[in-house]
Design an enzyme around this catalytic site. Structure first.
Site, PDB file in Angstrom:
ATOM      1  N   HIS A  43      -2.440  -9.972   3.451  1.00 32.80           N
ATOM      2  CA  HIS A  43      -3.850 -10.180   3.811  1.00 32.80           C
ATOM      3  C   HIS A  43      -4.669 -10.472   2.565  1.00 32.80           C
ATOM      4  CE1 HIS A  43      -5.511  -6.113   2.777  1.00 32.80           C
ATOM      5  NE2 HIS A  43      -4.328  -5.655   3.139  1.00 32.80           N
TER       6      HIS A  43
ATOM      7  N   GLU B  16      -7.857  -7.664   7.595  1.00 37.74           N
ATOM      8  CA  GLU B  16      -6.925  -6.562   7.787  1.00 37.74           C
ATOM      9  C   GLU B  16      -7.621  -5.227   7.605  1.00 37.74           C
ATOM     10  OE1 GLU B  16      -3.754  -3.563   6.755  1.00 37.74           O
ATOM     11  OE2 GLU B  16      -5.530  -4.124   5.643  1.00 37.74           O
ATOM     12  N   GLU B  17      -8.531  -5.165   6.629  1.00 37.03           N
ATOM     13  CA  GLU B  17      -9.104  -3.873   6.243  1.00 37.03           C
ATOM     14  C   GLU B  17     -10.104  -3.342   7.257  1.00 37.03           C
ATOM     15  OE1 GLU B  17      -8.024  -2.000   4.099  1.00 37.03           O
ATOM     16  OE2 GLU B  17      -7.034  -3.164   2.547  1.00 37.03           O
TER      17      GLU B  17
ATOM     18  N   HIS C  94      -7.382   2.125  -2.441  1.00 37.64           N
ATOM     19  CA  HIS C  94      -8.803   1.990  -2.060  1.00 37.64           C
ATOM     20  C   HIS C  94      -9.748   2.584  -3.103  1.00 37.64           C
ATOM     21  CE1 HIS C  94      -8.311   0.907   2.456  1.00 37.64           C
ATOM     22  NE2 HIS C  94      -7.510   0.226   1.673  1.00 37.64           N
TER      23      HIS C  94
END
Lengths: 341, 358, 389
Positions: free
Chosen positions: C73, C214-215, C323
């Site tokens: 992604h 995606e996130e 993250h």
């Protein structure tokens, strides 16, 4: 009894091959074709019997997978760490016997003796991440000879008859539905009947999603084992379903508002044939129909379930009367689905 | 679900029990648009039981479309063929269903326990009147939870249908019983968030004389329980671009964050919806239409609520999807409140959106 | 590794959150152009680069060339402008940050101009002792771009996106740290894989996909729709996974620098797992195994159930501090991921797609019946669609 074989077979989500092989062997005698798809679904076709039959495609589905555990890691000391696959209550795990992997390596889920537990600890549920399976290994290396990360774990429960015309076993959710569907496929129908023995229901209705897409049915009917909460209690509450009171029809659950005409037809058929039938408490639980009815441009869907006490535990109980009545209902109702309006 | 229901007569009048009490505070007659909104708002239609309100909508649009059909899911789909040589397939959707409750168990004394359909909160249910499809009306009561309890558990609530004890069965659904009100520029009613979207879509179809595009107006079902119907419609239609008409929570009230949208400042262009970010390309089309019509608009980045955006976006190879929302106070209560000018602006914007070449 | 490190730096320092992937998409298209035969963009904005099969002259011809999909992604987590207060920018998140890593973080606000900013919070001196112990919630934070309210309103609008401002940092021993290694490090592995297969024969078409979205929300809508479009015979998802790191007490977690992780579990087709493991073993590549009971929390989760279902595999690069703005990986894991994919592609023969299909059974009488020319019987009225009543 075929159900016994099915119940004893190993089949956590993603590892349904053993169950699939058992069913496929039966289907060779009864269906015209079957195939296994990328998710491991077993999808069979039984062609319509006579000319001028309905052009409808009718899909019956039951899931092959059961809730279980999965080896994630082996401790330095040779104890097995595991993850849950599907919704298992952590409270039912301690002091159970399990079988690991294709070799069915026996193990036990150990528990700290209460003599050594603090008063405050005893009130707490021990999370599965803090439990270990003991296979009697001397070390990690010793354990790795027989088990490894990714091996599936099932409860070591032998199927047995129980009480008055009941059976007890693991994985009756939904091997009971699979057994029903295998029976249904012995008969012939005036429409193309598709049977999907689906995978990965317990982790998100995933097999049904693609099976529904590839079959593209006009009507879908899910055969399930469902929650039965008919134990005695102080307050007047819904038992969800009652054991022995007949197959249960779904009006609505967490993933489906059942098709009204279809469900009404099933109910009316049961009443007309004097087959005991009940409605499951609405808005509780979920089945493959939650995906099937959302397939493509939408598929009218309904659910027939067998009440199963202690579902998602090492051993559930179902009534063979319910099983036989569900079969009777299916035999009575199915021929009418070809031109139901 | 009707079973052994020969004794149940279907009553289509919206408020049999309260008919004579319902009186709007203004004496002015309602405009045709508000009359439509009133009928839609007061109609019975919790998720899964949208038949009645769907028929209302179908009557309104059957003259306005080339083709009208109901799909296997129950979505109402109206299609208008475009005249342009480079026409696109544009889907506009609004949802028919409203939040509600479904009877899950009836005890020996006749009190009904229930499950919820959509974002029903126990606080807003206490003391509410709810109506069933057959016209029966129930009151939501609460069992004793101990004197110290200030929060309300859904499990402690029940429906009291003493007035018509034999009228309901397990599986029957009910929605709020509440009449529509016009108060100055404000519109107040139950299910207003859902039905204002439908009314805006109907009115857009009425005012749109000509479009270069093939237009699919979809009135979806089962949105409140997880946006289940819209994906099926998008799968069948395969649009090039889609727009969801819905409501957005306004924050122009005490205790709400200073940013956020307000009533009367124009329809809101949404950046996010439950599980989805709206598509930049489709959003840009809304902005362009707003600029051309010169109607005021607001940009809405408020927390996500259930919406039809995700299932439409996820259909087949993907559909760029944006959402236009009517700012609404007190969403998911029996008194949802909107500003009538926002609704008019939304209609104007939608008409422009569909007239423009893409 | 300098070429690789440069490419990773370029991708990491390009800015694009879920829903705002334009910059990254442009970069992907530029890089794909050097390595693929065709490029397509899906309606939602994912980029598909197609490298057609180069079968060896000896291999048998087939009507349909099998399709291998490999994806990563291209979006990153970030922030979204929700309002402007006295020149300070308020924000919400796109994807999930732990708000505790945000205070004093340098960011870029992508408005009419790209504005450098810093995430501010009230100084600890003015706070009570109790307040200082509490972590800050997202809504208590703000971004300072050092401009007047009027100037900020001119340049920044509600709905603009914000990303972390962080240059890639080279650590000891080929470790690197930076933002958005989730999942740009996989994207770089994907490009490296395409580069590796430029001069070799392969029997399958390769569909390299850089997916959007995606996130955000774990709905994987970009991967779901692009996979539906391609209908691959096999799909490999590339992503990053939590590696061993201080404070993470998980014996089962993989180690950075010990090779890509080949995942197994319900989300992975057993034979795809076996093929990946066999390819790694044959090429003597370092690799690790990760096990997932259910959801892998990657695009693979929905790729597997796209359309009629896709035999799916998952290869993960171990990463520390997921993250945050200092995601840390070992460059060798990226190289080995590319080599693993290359090795896999080399093993794929024209017949392998068939091997991935499950068992098929057709009754003998049924076969005969179907061989006969079918007489079309029009069935009147019966069997129409069942409407919802």
């Amino acid at each position: 009894m075929f159900l016994e074989k099915l119940s004893n077979a190993r089949g956590i989500p993603g590892d349904e091959a053993q169950v699939r092989a058992l069913i496929a062997e039966q289907l060779k005698k009864t269906v015209d074709e079957y195939r296994v798809d990328a998710l491991g679904n077993l999808i069979a076709l039984k062609r319509a019997t006579r000319r001028n039959s309905s052009r409808r495609k009718i899909l019956l589905a039951a899931h092959m997978d059961e809730v279980g555990l999965l080896v994630t890691h082996i401790d330095r000391d040779g104890f097995v760490q595991f993850d849950k696959v599907g919704g298992i209550d952590d409270r039912v795990l301690p002091s159970k016997a399990v079988l690991i992997g294709a070799a069915r390596v026996p193990g036990v889920i150990g528990f700290k003796p209460q003599h050594r537990s603090l008063e405050a600890e005893r009130k707490k549920v021990v999370a599965h991440a803090d439990l270990r399976i003991d296979i009697g290994a001397a070390s990690r290396e010793d354990a790795r000879r027989v088990v490894g990360p990714g091996d599936s774990i099932t409860f070591d429960t032998r199927f047995s008859t129980f009480g008055e015309n009941c059976v007890r076993g693991k994985a009756l959710d939904d091997r009971a539905g699979c057994a029903l569907l295998v029976e249904v496929l012995r008969d012939a129908y005036p429409f193309d009947l598709y049977a999907a023995f689906t995978t990965q229901e317990e982790i998100g209705l995933r097999g049904a999603r693609v099976a529904g897409y590839s079959v593209a049915p006009d009507i879908a009917l899910v055969l399930e084992a469902t929650i039965c909460d008919d134990s005695p209690r102080e307050e007047e509450q819904s038992p969800t379903t009652r054991l022995g009171a007949g197959p249960a029809l779904t009006l609505a659950d967490r993933g489906l508002l059942a098709h009204k005409t279809l469900t009404r037809f099933l109910h009316e058929t049961a009443v007309a044939q004097k087959i005991p039938v009940q409605f499951k408490q609405p808005l509780v639980g979920g089945t493959d129909a939650g995906q099937l009815h959302r397939t493509r441009a939408g598929v009218p869907s309904a659910v027939i379930s067998l009440p199963a006490r202690y579902i998602h535990s090492p051993a559930a109980i179902i009534s063979l009367d319910d099983f036989n009545n569900a079969l009777k209902l299916l035999r009575a109702a199915l021929p009418g689905l070809g031109d139901l309006t | 679900m009707a079973r052994k229901n020969s004794n149940r007569e279907k009553n289509t009048a919206p408020f049999p029990a309260f008919e004579n009490q319902a009186r709007a505070p203004t004496t002015q007659p309602l405009t045709p648009f508000k009359r439509l909104l009133k009928r839609l708002s007061e109609a019975y239609g919790p998720s899964g039981s949208e038949e009645g309100v769907r028929e209302l909508v179908r009557d309104e649009i059957k003259q306005l479309a080339d083709q009208v059909r109901v799909d296997a899911f129950g979505n109402l789909i109206a299609q208008r063929r475009g005249s342009g040589s480079r026409r696109k397939k544009i889907m506009l959707s609004a949802h028919l269903d409203e939040i509600g409750v479904m009877v899950s168990f009836i005890d020996t004394r006749g009190y009904a326990r229930f499950g919820t359909l959509g974002a029903v909160k126990p606080l807003t249910l206490l003391g509410a009147r709810v109506q069933f499809e057959n016209g029966a009306v129930g009151i939501i009561g609460r069992q004793a939870q101990g004197a110290a309890r200030t929060e309300i558990d859904m499990e402690a609530l029940f429906i009291d249908v003493s007035g018509a004890p034999t009228a309901i069965q397990v599986g029957d659904s009910a929605c709020f019983a509440r009449e529509f009100l016009e108060a100055g520029d404000f519109l107040i009613g139950k299910a207003l968030g859902a039905r204002a979207g439908c009314a805006i879509l109907i009115e857009t179809m009425r005012r749109l004389k000509k479009s270069p595009h093939d237009i699919f107006c979809v009135f979806t079902v089962q949105q409140q329980v997880g946006a289940r119907g819209a994906g099926a419609a998008a799968f069948a239609i395969q649009p090039d671009v889609a727009f969801v008409l819905d409501a957005a929570s306004a924050s122009d009230m005490p205790g709400a964050p200073a940013q956020g949208i307000a009533l009367g400042k124009g329809p809101a262009i949404k950046f996010q919806d439950e599980g989805a970010l709206t598509s930049a390309r489709a959003r840009e089309m809304l902005l362009e239409a707003a600029r051309q019509t010169r109607v005021p608009y607001q940009l809405d980045v408020t927390p996500r609520a259930m919406g039809d955006t995700l299932p439409i976006q996820a259909a087949r190879e993907g559909v760029p999807t944006a959402a236009l929302a009517l700012p609404m106070r007190y969403l998911n209560t029996a008194s949802e409140m909107a500003h009538s000018r926002d609704a008019q602006d939304a209609i104007e914007l939608c008409v422009m959106l569909l007239q423009r070449p893409v | 590794m300098s070429g690789l490190s440069e490419l990773l730096t370029k991708f990491s320092q390009t800015h694009g959150t879920s829903g705002y992937e334009d910059n990254v998409r442009a970069l992907v298209v530029r890089e794909f152009k050097k390595l693929v035969d065709e490029i397509e963009i899906t309606p939602l904005g994912s980029v598909i680069g197609i490298r057609r099969a180069r079968p060896s002259p000896k291999s048998s011809r087939r009507a349909e060339t099998s399709r291998l999909l490999v994806e990563a992604h291209m979006d990153e987590i970030g922030l979204l402008v929700t309002g402007i207060e006295d020149g300070f920018v308020r924000f919400d998140e796109i994807g999930h940050f732990d708000p505790r890593v945000l205070p004093s973080q340098n960011v870029l606000v992508h408005g009419r101009k790209t504005l450098p900013g810093v995430i501010g919070s009230r100084p600890p001196h003015v706070l009570s002792a109790a307040d200082r112990k509490k972590s800050l919630a997202l809504r208590e934070l703000f971004i300072d771009v050092g401009m007047s309210d009027a100037r900020v309103r001119e340049l920044v609008r509600v709905g603009d996106f914000i990303t972390i401002d962080r240059n890639v940092i080279a650590l000891q021993n080929d470790f690197v740290a930076g933002k958005a290694f989730d999942d740009r490090s996989s994207l770089v592995a994907l490009l490296e894989f395409l580069r590796l297969v430029q001069r070799v024969n392969h029997a399958w078409d390769v569909y390299a996909v850089a997916n959007v979205n995606e996130e955000d929300s774990a709905t994987y809508v970009g991967a779901l729709t692009s996979t539906f479009r391609i209908r691959p015979h096999m799909a490999i998802c590339l992503d990053v996974t939590h590696a061993q790191q201080p404070g993470l007490h998980d014996d089962a977690a993989p180690t950075t620098g010990a090779g890509p992780c080949i995942a197994r579990g319900a989300n992975v087709h057993p034979r795809v797992f076996e093929k990946l493991r066999a390819a790694a073993a044959r090429a003597t590549l370092p690799h690790q195994i990760t096990v997932y009971g259910g959801d892998t929390e990657t695009n693979a989760w929905l790729m597997q159930v796209a359309g009629e279902g896709v035999p799916t595999g998952l290869v993960e690069i171990p990463l520390r501090y997921m993250h945050t703005s200092v995601e840390t990986i070992h460059l060798a894991d990226v190289t080995h991921t590319a080599e693993l994919l290359g090795a896999l592609l080399q093993t794929l023969t024209a017949d392998d797609a068939k091997d991935l299909q499950g068992e098929r059974f057709v009754r003998a009488e049924s076969k005969r019946a179907r061989a006969k020319p079918k007489r079309v019987v029009r069935t009147p009225a019966r069997g129409k669609k069942l409407k919802r009543k």
